[in-house]
Design an enzyme around this catalytic site. Sequence first.
Site, PDB file in Angstrom:
ATOM      1  N   HIS A  53     -19.658  12.931 -14.362  1.00 12.08           N
ATOM      2  CA  HIS A  53     -20.236  13.761 -15.255  1.00 12.08           C
ATOM      3  C   HIS A  53     -20.946  14.760 -14.742  1.00 12.08           C
ATOM      4  O   HIS A  53     -21.311  14.857 -13.316  1.00 12.08           O
ATOM      5  CB  HIS A  53     -21.342  12.563 -15.819  1.00 12.08           C
ATOM      6  N   THR A  55     -24.884  16.854 -15.216  1.00 10.17           N
ATOM      7  CA  THR A  55     -25.985  16.095 -15.864  1.00 10.17           C
ATOM      8  C   THR A  55     -26.508  17.058 -17.036  1.00 10.17           C
ATOM      9  O   THR A  55     -27.083  16.748 -17.841  1.00 10.17           O
ATOM     10  CB  THR A  55     -27.162  16.067 -15.108  1.00 10.17           C
ATOM     11  N   GLU A 120     -22.917  10.931 -11.973  1.00 16.08           N
ATOM     12  CA  GLU A 120     -23.465  12.383 -12.306  1.00 16.08           C
ATOM     13  C   GLU A 120     -23.568  12.932 -11.203  1.00 16.08           C
ATOM     14  O   GLU A 120     -24.097  12.815 -10.074  1.00 16.08           O
ATOM     15  CB  GLU A 120     -24.947  11.862 -12.796  1.00 16.08           C
ATOM     16  N   HIS A 158     -15.944  12.885 -18.158  1.00 14.87           N
ATOM     17  CA  HIS A 158     -16.550  12.315 -19.378  1.00 14.87           C
ATOM     18  C   HIS A 158     -15.847  12.858 -20.651  1.00 14.87           C
ATOM     19  O   HIS A 158     -15.496  12.466 -21.675  1.00 14.87           O
ATOM     20  CB  HIS A 158     -18.084  12.765 -19.190  1.00 14.87           C
ATOM     21  N   ASP A 168     -18.788  17.583 -20.195  1.00 15.59           N
ATOM     22  CA  ASP A 168     -18.977  17.602 -18.743  1.00 15.59           C
ATOM     23  C   ASP A 168     -17.986  16.753 -18.134  1.00 15.59           C
ATOM     24  O   ASP A 168     -17.289  15.807 -18.828  1.00 15.59           O
ATOM     25  CB  ASP A 168     -20.445  16.707 -18.533  1.00 15.59           C
TER      26      ASP A 168
HETATM   27 ZN   LIG Z   1     -21.622  12.782 -19.238  1.00 14.24          ZN
END
Ligand SMILES: [Zn+2]
Length: 249
Positions: A53, A55, A120, A158, A168
């Site tokens: 991911h 953020t 993340e 993601h 993302d």
């Molecule tokens: Zn994400």
Amino acid sequence: MATMVRRLRDALGAALLALCLFGCVHAPARNPLAQWVPSPNSGPREPVLVVIHGTAQDSVQQSLETLRGSNSGGPVSAHYLIGRDGKLFQLVAESERAWHAGEGSWGTISDVNSASIGIELDNDGYEQFSDAQIQALLVLLDDVCRRRNIPRSRVIGHSDLAPSRKRDPGPQFPWQRLAQAGFGLWPAADRGEPPAAFDGYLALKALGYPMQDRDAAVRAFHLHYRGLESDQAMLDAEDLRLLHALTRD
Ligand SMILES: [Zn+2]
């Protein structure tokens, strides 16, 4: 004497309360409805996928708060967060289910949170990822995939699993560099032309993309394999060459 008994009783009550606060958060391992006859032939459920991911926030501090609280959609978390300087934070144990993926799917996996490790990266969604951050990610991926026996090809973004909702880690994310280090997929350079009957949408599905919204799947593919972010939702000749190379083995 009575005071001492009362103190003891109070202390015991506090201890029981503390036990419950820490121990009652999760459902009991044993169902009280059944007689517990343990078998040694079991183990923790294992994640089989890693989800990367971005953020889309301004700082690690901000993301540490969000990932221990909630965003506009409710409570969120991830197993790991990596700062722009490469500093690595862990927020959820790998044996636990973190709330990072939300609605989406990858191949036959429909509950991605239950089947994945979420990582993340501190990034505002548009800037380049720093070298220190990618280096730290590669070390972490090596560690997680090795310990957890997760195939190194099973590292996705993601946006791949939730193409109609998420962008993302975004077009700047260096998927090719990850692939050079052995993680995720990347098409071979000498890929040749696909046969006339080649079906690009079947290839997207075979890779794992959810196909309920085909246009969104194409846009997610463009983000991941071409670093393109646009409204173009048609597969062009270059897409077909890439998809053929990715799925021909
Ligand atoms: Zn994400």
